[in-house]
Design a protein around this motif. Sequence first.
Motif, PDB file in Angstrom:
ATOM      1  N   ALA A  76       3.568  -6.178   2.690  1.00  0.00           N
ATOM      2  CA  ALA A  76       3.762  -5.337   1.504  1.00  0.00           C
ATOM      3  C   ALA A  76       2.815  -4.042   1.757  1.00  0.00           C
ATOM      4  CB  ALA A  76       3.234  -5.968   0.265  1.00  0.00           C
ATOM      5  N   THR A 100       2.273  -2.554   4.697  1.00  0.00           N
ATOM      6  CA  THR A 100       2.912  -1.357   5.623  1.00  0.00           C
ATOM      7  C   THR A 100       4.187  -0.590   4.899  1.00  0.00           C
ATOM      8  OG1 THR A 100       4.374  -2.982   6.783  1.00  0.00           O
ATOM      9  CG2 THR A 100       2.396  -2.517   7.657  1.00  0.00           C
ATOM     10  N   ALA A 101       4.840  -1.478   4.003  1.00  0.00           N
ATOM     11  CA  ALA A 101       5.812  -0.850   3.061  1.00  0.00           C
ATOM     12  C   ALA A 101       5.049   0.194   2.122  1.00  0.00           C
ATOM     13  CB  ALA A 101       6.559  -1.850   2.363  1.00  0.00           C
ATOM     14  N   ALA A 102       3.959  -0.113   1.691  1.00  0.00           N
ATOM     15  CA  ALA A 102       3.250   0.604   0.848  1.00  0.00           C
ATOM     16  C   ALA A 102       2.774   1.787   1.418  1.00  0.00           C
ATOM     17  CB  ALA A 102       2.159  -0.238  -0.086  1.00  0.00           C
ATOM     18  N   TYR A 155      -3.083   2.186  -1.915  1.00  0.00           N
ATOM     19  CA  TYR A 155      -1.839   1.497  -2.283  1.00  0.00           C
ATOM     20  C   TYR A 155      -1.501  -0.078  -1.751  1.00  0.00           C
ATOM     21  CZ  TYR A 155       2.885   1.242  -3.968  1.00  0.00           C
ATOM     22  OH  TYR A 155       4.059   1.096  -4.358  1.00  0.00           O
ATOM     23  N   MET A 208      -3.958  -2.122  -0.988  1.00  0.00           N
ATOM     24  CA  MET A 208      -4.712  -3.150  -1.720  1.00  0.00           C
ATOM     25  C   MET A 208      -3.979  -3.526  -2.959  1.00  0.00           C
ATOM     26  SD  MET A 208      -8.339  -0.987  -1.379  1.00  0.00           S
ATOM     27  CE  MET A 208      -9.411  -2.560  -2.103  1.00  0.00           C
ATOM     28  N   VAL A 209      -3.322  -2.591  -3.762  1.00  0.00           N
ATOM     29  CA  VAL A 209      -2.718  -2.842  -4.604  1.00  0.00           C
ATOM     30  C   VAL A 209      -1.528  -3.849  -4.340  1.00  0.00           C
ATOM     31  CG1 VAL A 209      -1.110  -1.868  -6.473  1.00  0.00           C
ATOM     32  CG2 VAL A 209      -3.184  -0.868  -5.945  1.00  0.00           C
ATOM     33  N   SER A 210      -0.713  -3.759  -3.072  1.00  0.00           N
ATOM     34  CA  SER A 210       0.337  -4.166  -3.107  1.00  0.00           C
ATOM     35  C   SER A 210       0.150  -5.514  -2.468  1.00  0.00           C
ATOM     36  CB  SER A 210       1.197  -3.466  -2.081  1.00  0.00           C
ATOM     37  OG  SER A 210       1.321  -2.225  -2.715  1.00  0.00           O
ATOM     38  N   CYS A 211      -0.803  -5.722  -1.436  1.00  0.00           N
ATOM     39  CA  CYS A 211      -0.922  -7.064  -0.669  1.00  0.00           C
ATOM     40  C   CYS A 211      -0.873  -8.179  -1.791  1.00  0.00           C
ATOM     41  CB  CYS A 211      -2.032  -6.955   0.105  1.00  0.00           C
ATOM     42  SG  CYS A 211      -2.679  -8.556   1.069  1.00  0.00           S
ATOM     43  N   PRO A 212      -0.186  -9.087  -1.486  1.00  0.00           N
ATOM     44  CA  PRO A 212       0.083 -10.270  -2.346  1.00  0.00           C
ATOM     45  C   PRO A 212      -1.359 -11.242  -2.080  1.00  0.00           C
ATOM     46  CG  PRO A 212       1.550 -10.593  -0.582  1.00  0.00           C
ATOM     47  CD  PRO A 212       1.044  -9.023  -0.528  1.00  0.00           C
ATOM     48  N   ASP A 267      -4.318  -9.876  -1.442  1.00  0.00           N
ATOM     49  CA  ASP A 267      -5.681  -9.268  -1.542  1.00  0.00           C
ATOM     50  C   ASP A 267      -6.453  -9.186  -0.479  1.00  0.00           C
ATOM     51  OD1 ASP A 267      -5.356  -8.302  -4.073  1.00  0.00           O
ATOM     52  OD2 ASP A 267      -6.382 -10.227  -5.223  1.00  0.00           O
ATOM     53  N   ARG A 274      -2.409 -19.257  -3.192  1.00  0.00           N
ATOM     54  CA  ARG A 274      -1.442 -19.168  -4.256  1.00  0.00           C
ATOM     55  C   ARG A 274       0.012 -19.587  -3.627  1.00  0.00           C
ATOM     56  NH1 ARG A 274      -2.341 -13.787  -7.685  1.00  0.00           N
ATOM     57  NH2 ARG A 274      -0.810 -14.975  -9.014  1.00  0.00           N
ATOM     58  N   LEU A 318       3.725 -17.234  -4.773  1.00  0.00           N
ATOM     59  CA  LEU A 318       3.992 -15.833  -4.562  1.00  0.00           C
ATOM     60  C   LEU A 318       5.550 -15.823  -4.352  1.00  0.00           C
ATOM     61  CD1 LEU A 318       1.185 -15.344  -2.239  1.00  0.00           C
ATOM     62  CD2 LEU A 318       1.508 -14.445  -4.500  1.00  0.00           C
ATOM     63  N   TYR A 362       7.940  -9.131   0.261  1.00  0.00           N
ATOM     64  CA  TYR A 362       7.495  -7.925  -0.792  1.00  0.00           C
ATOM     65  C   TYR A 362       8.383  -6.576  -0.789  1.00  0.00           C
ATOM     66  CZ  TYR A 362       4.644 -10.761  -3.610  1.00  0.00           C
ATOM     67  OH  TYR A 362       4.441 -11.651  -4.504  1.00  0.00           O
ATOM     68  N   TYR A 412      11.109  -5.786  -3.195  1.00  0.00           N
ATOM     69  CA  TYR A 412      10.969  -5.425  -4.635  1.00  0.00           C
ATOM     70  C   TYR A 412      11.265  -3.969  -4.968  1.00  0.00           C
ATOM     71  CZ  TYR A 412       9.059 -10.009  -5.192  1.00  0.00           C
ATOM     72  OH  TYR A 412       9.064 -11.248  -5.541  1.00  0.00           O
ATOM     73  N   TRP A 423      -7.252   0.442  -8.049  1.00  0.00           N
ATOM     74  CA  TRP A 423      -6.842   1.882  -8.982  1.00  0.00           C
ATOM     75  C   TRP A 423      -7.698   1.635 -10.407  1.00  0.00           C
ATOM     76  CZ3 TRP A 423      -0.979   2.590  -7.682  1.00  0.00           C
ATOM     77  CH2 TRP A 423      -0.890   2.953  -6.444  1.00  0.00           C
ATOM     78  N   SER A 426       7.609   4.080   1.703  1.00  0.00           N
ATOM     79  CA  SER A 426       6.648   3.840   0.482  1.00  0.00           C
ATOM     80  C   SER A 426       6.914   4.475  -0.617  1.00  0.00           C
ATOM     81  CB  SER A 426       5.241   4.335   1.083  1.00  0.00           C
ATOM     82  OG  SER A 426       4.331   4.480   0.063  1.00  0.00           O
ATOM     83  N   MET A 441       5.574  -3.823  -6.302  1.00  0.00           N
ATOM     84  CA  MET A 441       5.001  -4.750  -5.246  1.00  0.00           C
ATOM     85  C   MET A 441       3.733  -5.396  -5.664  1.00  0.00           C
ATOM     86  SD  MET A 441       5.689  -3.681  -1.475  1.00  0.00           S
ATOM     87  CE  MET A 441       4.921  -1.973  -1.408  1.00  0.00           C
ATOM     88  N   LYS A 496       0.065  -9.758  -9.664  1.00  0.00           N
ATOM     89  CA  LYS A 496      -1.268  -9.375 -10.178  1.00  0.00           C
ATOM     90  C   LYS A 496      -1.144  -8.774 -11.501  1.00  0.00           C
ATOM     91  CE  LYS A 496      -2.497  -7.805  -5.518  1.00  0.00           C
ATOM     92  NZ  LYS A 496      -2.693  -6.901  -4.666  1.00  0.00           N
TER      93      LYS A 496
END
Lengths: 290, 42, 399
Positions: free
Chosen positions: A108, A110-112, A138, A140-144, A146, A238, A241, A246, A249, C67, C145, C210, C214
């Motif tokens: 996720a 690298t895609a982010a 971004y 950090m937001v995306s990595c499932p 964390d 987890r 998941l 990812y 999505y 964020w 992205s 993605m 969360k």
Amino acid sequence: MNRRNFIRTTATISIAALPLGKLNAQENKEKKEFVGVLVDTTRCLGCRLCEVACSEEHGNYVPDVKNDHALEKIRDTSEKQWTVVNRFETKNGEVFVKRQCMHCWQPACTAACLTNAMFKTKEGPITWDGDKCMGCRYCMVSCPFDIPKFEYNKWNPKIQKCNMCYERLQEGKKPACVQACPKDALLFGIKRELMEVARHRVYSYPDKYVHKIYGEHEVGGTGWLYLSAVPFEQIGFRTDLGTTPYPEYTKEFLFSVPLVLFGVPALLFGLNLLTDRKNELNKNERWENE
Amino acid sequence: MEFYYYVNIFETKGLEYLLLICFLVLFILMVRYISTSDKKKS
Amino acid sequence: MSNKAVLIGEFRKFFKFLIQEMKPRGKWLTPFNIISIPIILLGLVILFFRFTKGLGSVTNLSQQFPWGFWIGFDVVTGVAFAGGAYIITFVVYVMRVEKYHSIVRVTVLNGLLAYIFYAGALVLDLGRPWHIINPIIGNSFGYNSVLFLVSWHFLLYMIAEFVEFSPVIAEWAHWEKVRKFVSALTLGAVIFGITLSMLHQSGLGALFLMAKPKIHPLWYSEFIPILFFVSSIFAGLSMIIFEGIISHKVFKDLIGEKSHYSYEEIILGLGKGAAIAMFVYYFFKALIFIHEKQWVLINDFWGYWYLVEVIGFVLIPCFMFAYAVRNRSIGIIKIASVLALIGIILNRLNISVIAFNWDVANKYYPSWQEIVVTLMVVFSEIWAFRWIATRMPVFSKEN
Ligand code: SF4
Ligand code: SF4
């Protein structure tokens, strides 16, 4: 470059590029497969030598393993330490689990990343490039899991995360943590072979292991694989998941973008012409652009 | 362990169609409600 | 030679004109100035620390909440509020509804400034802002992205809006030829701008696709992009109503009676649009609710909070708009637009901050510094707006 494109193309299932992609795949198969590490939590002693080796290798904070009582709390990796070992109390007694970036097959992060600073190398590890990253977080937001961590207290912050000792791999060495492990709890290799080892262990000792290899399918498969004697949700994993990679999505949205860019302007222009015609027929004053 | 399981995506479809019909009816009512104001004035 | 001299002369004239226009006009010690000047100064001090000591010194951001308020409010919400520009330009230039022509300029100006300031606030949040050119000049394109897409669209949309607004600037600077030229570009810029808006309004939602594990399941849905797009329609319309009402008071003497559609008619028309958009949005929400079988989640704090947002700040303002339009009550429309705006703030913050990592122990809440900087951004936008509105022919629509 081709290899990278191939991964991406398959990740986004581009039908048009498929025949070409297939050729590339065959050509590259002999060359290289993604590497990973198999973690057998039943073998881990909790000595935390891997933490020390990792920090020494990368110039991060080196924990004082003997005296810091860090195992008493469940810790997370941080901007100072790329890997941590946690202790979990289970019905089988203490279980130690090493935690670090999972080096996902289709990550996720690298895609982010909009600058390609997070990058999946052709060997498999995901690396971070400080000359490209703009610190948007971004990833950090995306990595499932964390995993990417950010240095909030620097004017020139970096994203900190495990890179599977990419520099060492290029010299033909194993990752520092694998090298340091005294109990062979960590096994470095190509994922395909690691899966064989893992399955072999599970099948040979069905009473010792739960019948699951964490990382085989999670989020589309990860480079790091885990074996365990207790269900994985009891040792801090987890399990909700899903198995979808990812990047999938956002695939539909990203695919619709060119469609909208082609279609909508034409539609709007058509509407505009249509209304103009109406105005003429109504003998209204002609619309003028001011 | 359980990687393949059956997801019934049609389970709620009946409710969804019901909602859609309600929506259409209410939408017509709403639009009529809003646009009568002009008539009232003029 | 002489050509050059003429050019220099022209330039000098314009420069003088610019200097002259720079001077403040009117009273200095208005209540707004008294509040905003200290806040802007304080914000600058905070930003100094932010850029020397790192983000952590002034914000409450953490590893679990990468964020916070700056992204969630300034960027994600601010851009939704700026959606009015693309709707009005669509109605006026594409559909050629003359009724709203008199508010086009002010709406486009608002949109342009909102993008410059709120999307510009993104830069404050970047850890390594000097690399912001990387995805733009192309030495590292992260095509895959969503953020790449959104940032490019911000940039292009700002250019499109600038083109849409440039006839006003040319008029103000008395450049007749330039005005003719840029006017001819308007329709193209409008069509391009609407397309870009559709994409980045929904793209802001797609950013969170993605973050599936969360975000609380009541807010996460694969349809977030569509929800963001639809809600940006009524967010934009409510914002036009809200701003219109304020600027009608503040800039009373600037607004001539040039348009033969009364101001009231325009507001009622916008209210009608908002009511319908909200109605559709509400049913989108309901459809997702049913499809995902979310009723099992409704009976706890997050469920109630969800109901507050969806019923209290979507359905109720929707009915209020409808009622107000039917009874031609500007007063109720005002209240409804404020409620709708709060609803948008709630929705965007819920997705980006409040229901993000909803189950972790140390929740994020904005520090006072973050709020001051946000206020600073808002106030400086108002300053810029006021400066332009009192100098350029923004409120008029003469040919
Ligand atoms: S675990 Fe997170 S940081 Fe590591 S590769 Fe996967 S998505 Fe990227
Ligand atoms: S913070 Fe850096 S590495 Fe992470 S997504 Fe943004 S640019 Fe990429």
